[in-house]
Motif scaffolding. Sequence first.
Motif, PDB file in Angstrom:
ATOM      1  N   LYS A  69     -28.266  77.690  -0.198  1.00 16.63           N
ATOM      2  CA  LYS A  69     -28.853  78.820  -0.922  1.00 16.63           C
ATOM      3  C   LYS A  69     -29.778  79.619  -0.025  1.00 16.63           C
ATOM      4  N   VAL A  70     -30.490  78.938   0.857  1.00 16.42           N
ATOM      5  CA  VAL A  70     -31.391  79.635   1.786  1.00 16.42           C
ATOM      6  C   VAL A  70     -30.575  80.538   2.706  1.00 16.42           C
ATOM      7  N   GLN A  71     -29.449  80.038   3.200  1.00 15.34           N
ATOM      8  CA  GLN A  71     -28.577  80.854   4.051  1.00 15.34           C
ATOM      9  C   GLN A  71     -28.008  82.036   3.277  1.00 15.34           C
ATOM     10  N   PHE A  72     -27.640  81.804   2.008  1.00 13.73           N
ATOM     11  CA  PHE A  72     -27.099  82.881   1.183  1.00 13.73           C
ATOM     12  C   PHE A  72     -28.135  83.980   0.980  1.00 13.73           C
ATOM     13  N   VAL A  73     -29.365  83.599   0.689  1.00  8.59           N
ATOM     14  CA  VAL A  73     -30.437  84.585   0.483  1.00  8.59           C
ATOM     15  C   VAL A  73     -30.715  85.343   1.771  1.00  8.59           C
ATOM     16  N   ALA A  74     -30.671  84.659   2.916  1.00  3.18           N
ATOM     17  CA  ALA A  74     -30.893  85.334   4.196  1.00  3.18           C
ATOM     18  C   ALA A  74     -29.811  86.375   4.454  1.00  3.18           C
ATOM     19  N   ARG A  75     -28.563  86.023   4.178  1.00  5.68           N
ATOM     20  CA  ARG A  75     -27.460  86.987   4.361  1.00  5.68           C
ATOM     21  C   ARG A  75     -27.571  88.146   3.391  1.00  5.68           C
ATOM     22  N   LEU A  76     -27.977  87.856   2.159  1.00  2.00           N
ATOM     23  CA  LEU A  76     -28.142  88.904   1.154  1.00  2.00           C
ATOM     24  C   LEU A  76     -29.247  89.870   1.567  1.00  2.00           C
ATOM     25  N   ASN A  77     -30.337  89.341   2.087  1.00  2.65           N
ATOM     26  CA  ASN A  77     -31.426  90.195   2.575  1.00  2.65           C
ATOM     27  C   ASN A  77     -30.961  91.062   3.744  1.00  2.65           C
ATOM     28  N   ASP A  78     -30.180  90.484   4.645  1.00  2.00           N
ATOM     29  CA  ASP A  78     -29.651  91.238   5.781  1.00  2.00           C
ATOM     30  C   ASP A  78     -28.759  92.380   5.293  1.00  2.00           C
ATOM     31  N   PHE A  79     -27.936  92.090   4.297  1.00  4.20           N
ATOM     32  CA  PHE A  79     -27.055  93.105   3.708  1.00  4.20           C
ATOM     33  C   PHE A  79     -27.877  94.232   3.087  1.00  4.20           C
ATOM     34  N   TYR A  80     -28.952  93.863   2.381  1.00  4.97           N
ATOM     35  CA  TYR A  80     -29.827  94.850   1.763  1.00  4.97           C
ATOM     36  C   TYR A  80     -30.474  95.733   2.829  1.00  4.97           C
ATOM     37  N   PHE A  81     -30.953  95.134   3.921  1.00  2.00           N
ATOM     38  CA  PHE A  81     -31.604  95.901   4.979  1.00  2.00           C
ATOM     39  C   PHE A  81     -30.630  96.846   5.678  1.00  2.00           C
ATOM     40  N   GLN A  82     -29.345  96.474   5.753  1.00  2.00           N
ATOM     41  CA  GLN A  82     -28.349  97.382   6.326  1.00  2.00           C
ATOM     42  C   GLN A  82     -28.207  98.628   5.466  1.00  2.00           C
ATOM     43  N   PHE A  83     -28.206  98.471   4.131  1.00  2.00           N
ATOM     44  CA  PHE A  83     -28.160  99.634   3.247  1.00  2.00           C
ATOM     45  C   PHE A  83     -29.427 100.469   3.375  1.00  2.00           C
ATOM     46  N   GLN A  84     -30.548  99.818   3.539  1.00  2.00           N
ATOM     47  CA  GLN A  84     -31.806 100.548   3.690  1.00  2.00           C
ATOM     48  C   GLN A  84     -31.796 101.369   4.983  1.00  2.00           C
ATOM     49  N   LYS A  85     -31.286 100.796   6.074  1.00  2.00           N
ATOM     50  CA  LYS A  85     -31.186 101.535   7.328  1.00  2.00           C
ATOM     51  C   LYS A  85     -30.280 102.742   7.176  1.00  2.00           C
ATOM     52  N   LEU A  86     -29.179 102.567   6.464  1.00  2.00           N
ATOM     53  CA  LEU A  86     -28.246 103.666   6.233  1.00  2.00           C
ATOM     54  C   LEU A  86     -28.936 104.786   5.465  1.00  2.00           C
ATOM     55  N   GLY A  87     -29.730 104.422   4.428  1.00  2.00           N
ATOM     56  CA  GLY A  87     -30.456 105.421   3.661  1.00  2.00           C
ATOM     57  C   GLY A  87     -31.502 106.133   4.498  1.00  2.00           C
ATOM     58  N   ASN A  88     -32.172 105.383   5.382  1.00  2.00           N
ATOM     59  CA  ASN A  88     -33.197 105.991   6.223  1.00  2.00           C
ATOM     60  C   ASN A  88     -32.567 106.942   7.239  1.00  2.00           C
ATOM     61  N   ASN A  89     -31.369 106.609   7.720  1.00  2.00           N
ATOM     62  CA  ASN A  89     -30.705 107.488   8.676  1.00  2.00           C
ATOM     63  C   ASN A  89     -30.132 108.741   8.010  1.00  2.00           C
ATOM     64  N   CYS A  90     -29.800 108.656   6.733  1.00  2.00           N
ATOM     65  CA  CYS A  90     -29.228 109.799   6.034  1.00  2.00           C
ATOM     66  C   CYS A  90     -30.310 110.762   5.518  1.00  2.00           C
ATOM     67  N   ALA A  91     -31.523 110.306   5.379  1.00  2.00           N
ATOM     68  CA  ALA A  91     -32.595 111.138   4.840  1.00  2.00           C
ATOM     69  C   ALA A  91     -32.825 112.399   5.672  1.00  2.00           C
ATOM     70  N   PRO A  92     -32.846 112.349   7.029  1.00  2.00           N
ATOM     71  CA  PRO A  92     -33.041 113.594   7.778  1.00  2.00           C
ATOM     72  C   PRO A  92     -31.868 114.554   7.631  1.00  2.00           C
ATOM     73  N   VAL A  93     -30.663 114.039   7.394  1.00  2.00           N
ATOM     74  CA  VAL A  93     -29.499 114.915   7.226  1.00  2.00           C
ATOM     75  C   VAL A  93     -29.619 115.721   5.950  1.00  2.00           C
ATOM     76  N   LYS A  94     -30.171 115.139   4.892  1.00  2.00           N
ATOM     77  CA  LYS A  94     -30.333 115.844   3.620  1.00  2.00           C
ATOM     78  C   LYS A  94     -31.333 116.990   3.757  1.00  2.00           C
ATOM     79  N   ALA A  95     -32.300 116.849   4.646  1.00  2.00           N
ATOM     80  CA  ALA A  95     -33.330 117.869   4.805  1.00  2.00           C
ATOM     81  C   ALA A  95     -32.792 119.146   5.423  1.00  2.00           C
ATOM     82  N   ILE A  96     -31.648 119.066   6.102  1.00  2.00           N
ATOM     83  CA  ILE A  96     -31.100 120.255   6.785  1.00  2.00           C
ATOM     84  C   ILE A  96     -30.420 121.152   5.848  1.00  2.00           C
TER      85      ILE A  96
END
Length: 96
Positions: A69-96
Amino acid sequence: MDTNRKQTDMTGKKLRTPSYKYSFRLNEEQHLRFNELLTKAGSEHNRSRFIVKRIFGEEFVVVKRDPSKVQFVARLNDFYFQFQKLGNNCAPVKAI
Protein backbone atom coordinates in the motif's frame (compact mmCIF):
# COMPACT_ATOMS: atom_id res chain seq x y z
CA MET A 1 -3.53 37.47 43.40
CA ASP A 2 -2.76 35.59 40.17
CA THR A 3 -4.61 32.27 40.10
CA ASN A 4 -3.57 31.42 36.53
CA ARG A 5 0.12 30.88 37.28
CA LYS A 6 2.03 28.23 35.41
CA GLN A 7 2.83 24.98 37.18
CA THR A 8 6.53 25.58 37.88
CA ASP A 9 8.82 25.34 40.88
CA MET A 10 11.08 28.10 42.21
CA THR A 11 13.75 27.50 39.54
CA GLY A 12 11.24 27.90 36.72
CA LYS A 13 11.34 24.25 35.71
CA LYS A 14 8.10 22.44 34.97
CA LEU A 15 6.87 20.20 37.73
CA ARG A 16 6.94 16.52 36.88
CA THR A 17 3.78 14.53 37.03
CA PRO A 18 4.14 11.66 39.45
CA SER A 19 4.73 8.26 37.92
CA TYR A 20 4.89 4.90 39.61
CA LYS A 21 6.81 1.83 38.61
CA TYR A 22 5.66 -1.73 39.20
CA SER A 23 7.38 -4.99 38.45
CA PHE A 24 6.14 -8.56 38.33
CA ARG A 25 7.44 -11.98 37.47
CA LEU A 26 6.01 -14.53 35.08
CA ASN A 27 6.63 -18.24 34.90
CA GLU A 28 7.48 -19.88 31.57
CA GLU A 29 3.86 -20.61 30.62
CA GLN A 30 2.72 -17.08 31.46
CA HIS A 31 5.67 -15.61 29.59
CA LEU A 32 4.77 -17.55 26.44
CA ARG A 33 1.13 -16.47 26.73
CA PHE A 34 2.18 -12.84 27.30
CA ASN A 35 4.40 -12.88 24.20
CA GLU A 36 1.56 -14.43 22.21
CA LEU A 37 -0.80 -11.63 23.27
CA LEU A 38 1.82 -9.03 22.38
CA THR A 39 2.26 -10.56 18.94
CA LYS A 40 -1.49 -10.72 18.29
CA ALA A 41 -1.88 -7.08 19.33
CA GLY A 42 1.09 -6.09 17.18
CA SER A 43 2.66 -3.99 19.92
CA GLU A 44 5.92 -5.84 20.55
CA HIS A 45 7.79 -2.53 20.54
CA ASN A 46 5.82 -0.98 23.43
CA ARG A 47 5.23 -3.49 26.18
CA SER A 48 4.47 -0.99 28.93
CA ARG A 49 1.63 0.68 27.02
CA PHE A 50 0.20 -2.74 26.16
CA ILE A 51 0.27 -3.82 29.83
CA VAL A 52 -1.39 -0.62 31.07
CA LYS A 53 -4.14 -0.81 28.45
CA ARG A 54 -4.81 -4.47 29.30
CA ILE A 55 -4.89 -3.87 33.06
CA PHE A 56 -7.40 -1.03 32.86
CA GLY A 57 -9.40 -2.57 30.02
CA GLU A 58 -8.86 0.40 27.73
CA GLU A 59 -9.14 0.01 23.99
CA PHE A 60 -5.91 0.18 22.07
CA VAL A 61 -5.40 0.34 18.34
CA VAL A 62 -2.40 -0.98 16.50
CA VAL A 63 -1.76 0.46 13.06
CA LYS A 64 -0.02 -1.96 10.76
CA ARG A 65 1.59 -0.75 7.55
CA ASP A 66 1.38 -2.80 4.42
CA PRO A 67 4.44 -2.23 2.19
CA SER A 68 2.43 -2.77 -1.00
CA LYS A 69 0.00 0.00 0.00
CA VAL A 70 2.89 2.36 0.73
CA GLN A 71 4.28 1.73 -2.77
CA PHE A 72 0.82 2.25 -4.28
CA VAL A 73 0.40 5.60 -2.50
CA ALA A 74 3.88 6.69 -3.61
CA ARG A 75 3.04 5.89 -7.25
CA LEU A 76 -0.32 7.63 -6.94
CA ASN A 77 1.37 10.75 -5.56
CA ASP A 78 3.89 10.67 -8.42
CA PHE A 79 1.02 10.43 -10.91
CA TYR A 80 -0.71 13.38 -9.24
CA PHE A 81 2.48 15.49 -9.38
CA GLN A 82 2.85 14.74 -13.11
CA PHE A 83 -0.63 16.22 -13.70
CA GLN A 84 0.28 19.20 -11.55
CA LYS A 85 3.44 19.81 -13.61
CA LEU A 86 1.38 19.62 -16.79
CA GLY A 87 -1.05 22.21 -15.39
CA ASN A 88 1.79 24.49 -14.32
CA ASN A 89 3.35 24.29 -17.78
CA CYS A 90 0.05 25.05 -19.52
CA ALA A 91 -0.76 28.10 -17.37
CA PRO A 92 1.61 30.48 -19.26
CA VAL A 93 0.14 29.31 -22.59
CA LYS A 94 -3.37 30.34 -21.48
CA ALA A 95 -2.11 33.85 -20.68
CA ILE A 96 -1.14 34.48 -24.32
